[in-house]
Scaffold this motif. Structure first.
Motif, PDB file in Angstrom:
ATOM      1  N   MET A   1       0.849  -1.180   0.000  1.00  0.00           N
ATOM      2  CA  MET A   1       0.000   0.000   0.000  1.00  0.00           C
ATOM      3  C   MET A   1       0.895   1.244   0.000  1.00  0.00           C
ATOM      4  SD  MET A   1      -3.399   0.577   1.889  1.00  0.00           S
ATOM      5  CE  MET A   1      -4.424   1.733   1.101  1.00  0.00           C
ATOM      6  N   PRO A   2       0.632   2.192  -0.915  1.00  0.00           N
ATOM      7  CA  PRO A   2       1.487   3.370  -1.008  1.00  0.00           C
ATOM      8  C   PRO A   2       1.272   4.302   0.185  1.00  0.00           C
ATOM      9  CG  PRO A   2      -0.415   3.629  -2.426  1.00  0.00           C
ATOM     10  CD  PRO A   2      -0.461   2.226  -1.885  1.00  0.00           C
ATOM     11  N   ALA A   3       2.329   4.984   0.518  1.00  0.00           N
ATOM     12  CA  ALA A   3       2.214   5.998   1.561  1.00  0.00           C
ATOM     13  C   ALA A   3       1.441   7.176   0.985  1.00  0.00           C
ATOM     14  CB  ALA A   3       3.603   6.428   2.009  1.00  0.00           C
ATOM     15  N   SER A   4       0.711   7.890   1.842  1.00  0.00           N
ATOM     16  CA  SER A   4      -0.089   9.017   1.368  1.00  0.00           C
ATOM     17  C   SER A   4       0.789  10.085   0.738  1.00  0.00           C
ATOM     18  CB  SER A   4      -0.934   9.594   2.499  1.00  0.00           C
ATOM     19  OG  SER A   4      -0.096  10.100   3.516  1.00  0.00           O
ATOM     20  N   HIS A   5       2.064  10.167   1.169  1.00  0.00           N
ATOM     21  CA  HIS A   5       2.938  11.168   0.558  1.00  0.00           C
ATOM     22  C   HIS A   5       3.256  10.807  -0.894  1.00  0.00           C
ATOM     23  CE1 HIS A   5       5.959   8.326   2.161  1.00  0.00           C
ATOM     24  NE2 HIS A   5       6.689   8.707   1.149  1.00  0.00           N
ATOM     25  N   ASP A   6       3.221   9.510  -1.251  1.00  0.00           N
ATOM     26  CA  ASP A   6       3.410   9.125  -2.651  1.00  0.00           C
ATOM     27  C   ASP A   6       2.228   9.590  -3.488  1.00  0.00           C
ATOM     28  OD1 ASP A   6       5.869   7.920  -2.202  1.00  0.00           O
ATOM     29  OD2 ASP A   6       5.000   5.934  -1.905  1.00  0.00           O
ATOM     30  N   THR A   7       1.029   9.410  -2.992  1.00  0.00           N
ATOM     31  CA  THR A   7      -0.165   9.881  -3.700  1.00  0.00           C
ATOM     32  C   THR A   7      -0.096  11.390  -3.874  1.00  0.00           C
ATOM     33  OG1 THR A   7      -1.478   8.040  -2.850  1.00  0.00           O
ATOM     34  CG2 THR A   7      -2.692   9.965  -3.640  1.00  0.00           C
ATOM     35  N   ALA A   8       0.279  12.092  -2.821  1.00  0.00           N
ATOM     36  CA  ALA A   8       0.389  13.551  -2.893  1.00  0.00           C
ATOM     37  C   ALA A   8       1.474  13.967  -3.885  1.00  0.00           C
ATOM     38  CB  ALA A   8       0.687  14.122  -1.509  1.00  0.00           C
ATOM     39  N   ALA A   9       2.590  13.249  -3.911  1.00  0.00           N
ATOM     40  CA  ALA A   9       3.684  13.586  -4.828  1.00  0.00           C
ATOM     41  C   ALA A   9       3.268  13.364  -6.278  1.00  0.00           C
ATOM     42  CB  ALA A   9       4.927  12.767  -4.497  1.00  0.00           C
ATOM     43  N   VAL A  10       2.565  12.273  -6.540  1.00  0.00           N
ATOM     44  CA  VAL A  10       2.093  11.990  -7.895  1.00  0.00           C
ATOM     45  C   VAL A  10       1.074  13.047  -8.322  1.00  0.00           C
ATOM     46  CG1 VAL A  10       0.704  10.357  -9.245  1.00  0.00           C
ATOM     47  CG2 VAL A  10       2.627   9.530  -7.859  1.00  0.00           C
ATOM     48  N   THR A  11       0.160  13.374  -7.444  1.00  0.00           N
ATOM     49  CA  THR A  11      -0.836  14.409  -7.738  1.00  0.00           C
ATOM     50  C   THR A  11      -0.153  15.751  -7.993  1.00  0.00           C
ATOM     51  OG1 THR A  11      -2.456  13.242  -6.387  1.00  0.00           O
ATOM     52  CG2 THR A  11      -2.913  15.548  -6.859  1.00  0.00           C
ATOM     53  N   ALA A  12       0.895  16.053  -7.251  1.00  0.00           N
ATOM     54  CA  ALA A  12       1.628  17.309  -7.433  1.00  0.00           C
ATOM     55  C   ALA A  12       2.265  17.387  -8.823  1.00  0.00           C
ATOM     56  CB  ALA A  12       2.687  17.466  -6.348  1.00  0.00           C
ATOM     57  N   VAL A  13       2.731  16.255  -9.347  1.00  0.00           N
ATOM     58  CA  VAL A  13       3.295  16.245 -10.699  1.00  0.00           C
ATOM     59  C   VAL A  13       2.220  16.640 -11.708  1.00  0.00           C
ATOM     60  CG1 VAL A  13       4.284  14.806 -12.539  1.00  0.00           C
ATOM     61  CG2 VAL A  13       5.081  14.546 -10.179  1.00  0.00           C
ATOM     62  N   LEU A  14       1.022  16.086 -11.563  1.00  0.00           N
ATOM     63  CA  LEU A  14      -0.056  16.417 -12.502  1.00  0.00           C
ATOM     64  C   LEU A  14      -0.504  17.868 -12.352  1.00  0.00           C
ATOM     65  CD1 LEU A  14      -2.080  13.093 -12.364  1.00  0.00           C
ATOM     66  CD2 LEU A  14      -0.220  13.762 -13.904  1.00  0.00           C
ATOM     67  N   VAL A  75      -9.127  10.256 -11.948  1.00  0.00           N
ATOM     68  CA  VAL A  75     -10.184   9.294 -11.645  1.00  0.00           C
ATOM     69  C   VAL A  75      -9.678   8.271 -10.635  1.00  0.00           C
ATOM     70  CG1 VAL A  75     -11.687   7.509 -12.618  1.00  0.00           C
ATOM     71  CG2 VAL A  75     -11.299   9.642 -13.882  1.00  0.00           C
ATOM     72  N   GLY A  76      -8.416   7.876 -10.781  1.00  0.00           N
ATOM     73  CA  GLY A  76      -7.849   6.906  -9.849  1.00  0.00           C
ATOM     74  C   GLY A  76      -6.345   6.827  -9.967  1.00  0.00           C
ATOM     75  N   ILE A  77      -5.719   6.463  -8.855  1.00  0.00           N
ATOM     76  CA  ILE A  77      -4.268   6.249  -8.821  1.00  0.00           C
ATOM     77  C   ILE A  77      -4.026   4.883  -8.194  1.00  0.00           C
ATOM     78  CG2 ILE A  77      -2.044   7.019  -7.895  1.00  0.00           C
ATOM     79  CD1 ILE A  77      -3.227   9.839  -7.644  1.00  0.00           C
ATOM     80  N   ARG A  78      -3.195   4.083  -8.853  1.00  0.00           N
ATOM     81  CA  ARG A  78      -2.807   2.812  -8.246  1.00  0.00           C
ATOM     82  C   ARG A  78      -1.295   2.672  -8.354  1.00  0.00           C
ATOM     83  NH1 ARG A  78      -2.456  -1.194 -12.260  1.00  0.00           N
ATOM     84  NH2 ARG A  78      -3.285  -0.468 -14.235  1.00  0.00           N
ATOM     85  N   PHE A  79      -0.751   1.917  -7.438  1.00  0.00           N
ATOM     86  CA  PHE A  79       0.697   1.735  -7.341  1.00  0.00           C
ATOM     87  C   PHE A  79       1.004   0.252  -7.525  1.00  0.00           C
ATOM     88  CE2 PHE A  79      -0.181   5.669  -5.218  1.00  0.00           C
ATOM     89  CZ  PHE A  79       0.899   6.486  -5.507  1.00  0.00           C
ATOM     90  N   PRO A  80       1.335  -0.176  -8.759  1.00  0.00           N
ATOM     91  CA  PRO A  80       1.659  -1.587  -8.968  1.00  0.00           C
ATOM     92  C   PRO A  80       2.988  -1.985  -8.318  1.00  0.00           C
ATOM     93  CG  PRO A  80       1.628  -0.403 -11.069  1.00  0.00           C
ATOM     94  CD  PRO A  80       1.280   0.571 -10.003  1.00  0.00           C
ATOM     95  N   GLY A  81       3.791  -1.009  -7.944  1.00  0.00           N
ATOM     96  CA  GLY A  81       5.054  -1.247  -7.254  1.00  0.00           C
ATOM     97  C   GLY A  81       5.407  -0.004  -6.468  1.00  0.00           C
ATOM     98  N   PRO A  82       6.432  -0.065  -5.637  1.00  0.00           N
ATOM     99  CA  PRO A  82       6.748   1.073  -4.770  1.00  0.00           C
ATOM    100  C   PRO A  82       7.213   2.325  -5.522  1.00  0.00           C
ATOM    101  CG  PRO A  82       8.444  -0.615  -4.598  1.00  0.00           C
ATOM    102  CD  PRO A  82       7.327  -1.197  -5.422  1.00  0.00           C
ATOM    103  N   ASP A  83       7.706   2.160  -6.744  1.00  0.00           N
ATOM    104  CA  ASP A  83       8.240   3.292  -7.492  1.00  0.00           C
ATOM    105  C   ASP A  83       7.503   3.517  -8.812  1.00  0.00           C
ATOM    106  OD1 ASP A  83      10.242   3.844  -5.574  1.00  0.00           O
ATOM    107  OD2 ASP A  83      11.434   2.177  -6.371  1.00  0.00           O
ATOM    108  N   THR A  84       6.281   2.996  -8.901  1.00  0.00           N
ATOM    109  CA  THR A  84       5.481   3.122 -10.119  1.00  0.00           C
ATOM    110  C   THR A  84       4.049   3.485  -9.749  1.00  0.00           C
ATOM    111  OG1 THR A  84       6.800   1.370 -11.149  1.00  0.00           O
ATOM    112  CG2 THR A  84       4.731   1.938 -12.225  1.00  0.00           C
ATOM    113  N   ALA A  85       3.496   4.452 -10.473  1.00  0.00           N
ATOM    114  CA  ALA A  85       2.104   4.847 -10.279  1.00  0.00           C
ATOM    115  C   ALA A  85       1.414   4.899 -11.637  1.00  0.00           C
ATOM    116  CB  ALA A  85       2.012   6.213  -9.609  1.00  0.00           C
ATOM    117  N   VAL A  86       0.185   4.391 -11.681  1.00  0.00           N
ATOM    118  CA  VAL A  86      -0.637   4.479 -12.884  1.00  0.00           C
ATOM    119  C   VAL A  86      -1.834   5.350 -12.525  1.00  0.00           C
ATOM    120  CG1 VAL A  86      -2.005   3.213 -14.585  1.00  0.00           C
ATOM    121  CG2 VAL A  86       0.126   2.219 -13.699  1.00  0.00           C
ATOM    122  N   VAL A  87      -1.997   6.427 -13.278  1.00  0.00           N
ATOM    123  CA  VAL A  87      -3.074   7.371 -13.019  1.00  0.00           C
ATOM    124  C   VAL A  87      -4.060   7.321 -14.187  1.00  0.00           C
ATOM    125  CG1 VAL A  87      -3.678   9.793 -12.601  1.00  0.00           C
ATOM    126  CG2 VAL A  87      -1.487   8.880 -11.775  1.00  0.00           C
TER     127      VAL A  87
END
Length: 150
Positions: A1-14, A75-87
């Protein structure tokens, strides 16, 4: 399960991507992609590499897409691995008022690079065709996505 800071970091890129677009800053836009990123447009053009993505947007921002703004909705963010996010998301370009319905479906694949920075490694953009979608759903109701059946 990704840390919330990863979700925030990915969202910040977008969010930075939208800001760079709205400023028509091709260099800032391009820096959000990995060196070897791929970028598929809704018309089917495939750009390969940060330089290609940056330079194509430099042309777009002074031509076809001059004075446009970018709308983006996650719409959604998933983390198939610790260093990969699919949005998965929706987006569109516009002038004037932001459209209520965003006409494109988008997929971003982001990776955390060695320096800890999240960047876009792949982007795919597809234009929605609501009439064709409605016709196909009418004749084949099983095609309606589960999220839309709820």
């Amino acid at each position: 399960m990704p840390a919330s800071h990863d979700t925030a970091a990915v969202t910040a890129v977008l969010e930075a991507l939208v800001a760079a677009w709205n400023e028509h800053d091709a260099d800032a836009y391009g820096r959000l992609f990995t060196e070897d990123a791929t970028y598929a447009t809704y018309v089917g053009t495939l750009y390969q590499g940060r330089r290609d993505i940056t330079e194509s947007h430099r042309v777009l921002f002074t031509g076809f897409l001059k004075d446009t703004r970018l709308a983006d909705e996650v719409v959604g963010i998933r983390f198939p691995g610790p260093d990969t996010a699919v949005v998965s998301g929706r987006g569109d370009t516009y002038k004037g008022r932001r459209p209520r319905r965003l006409g494109k479906v988008q997929t971003y694949t982001l990776v955390r690079e060695a320096d800890g920075t999240w960047r876009i490694a792949a982007f795919h953009n597809t234009r929605r065709k609501p009439l064709m979608e409605a016709v196909s759903f009418r004749f084949a109701p099983g095609l309606v996505p589960a999220a839309d059946r709820a």
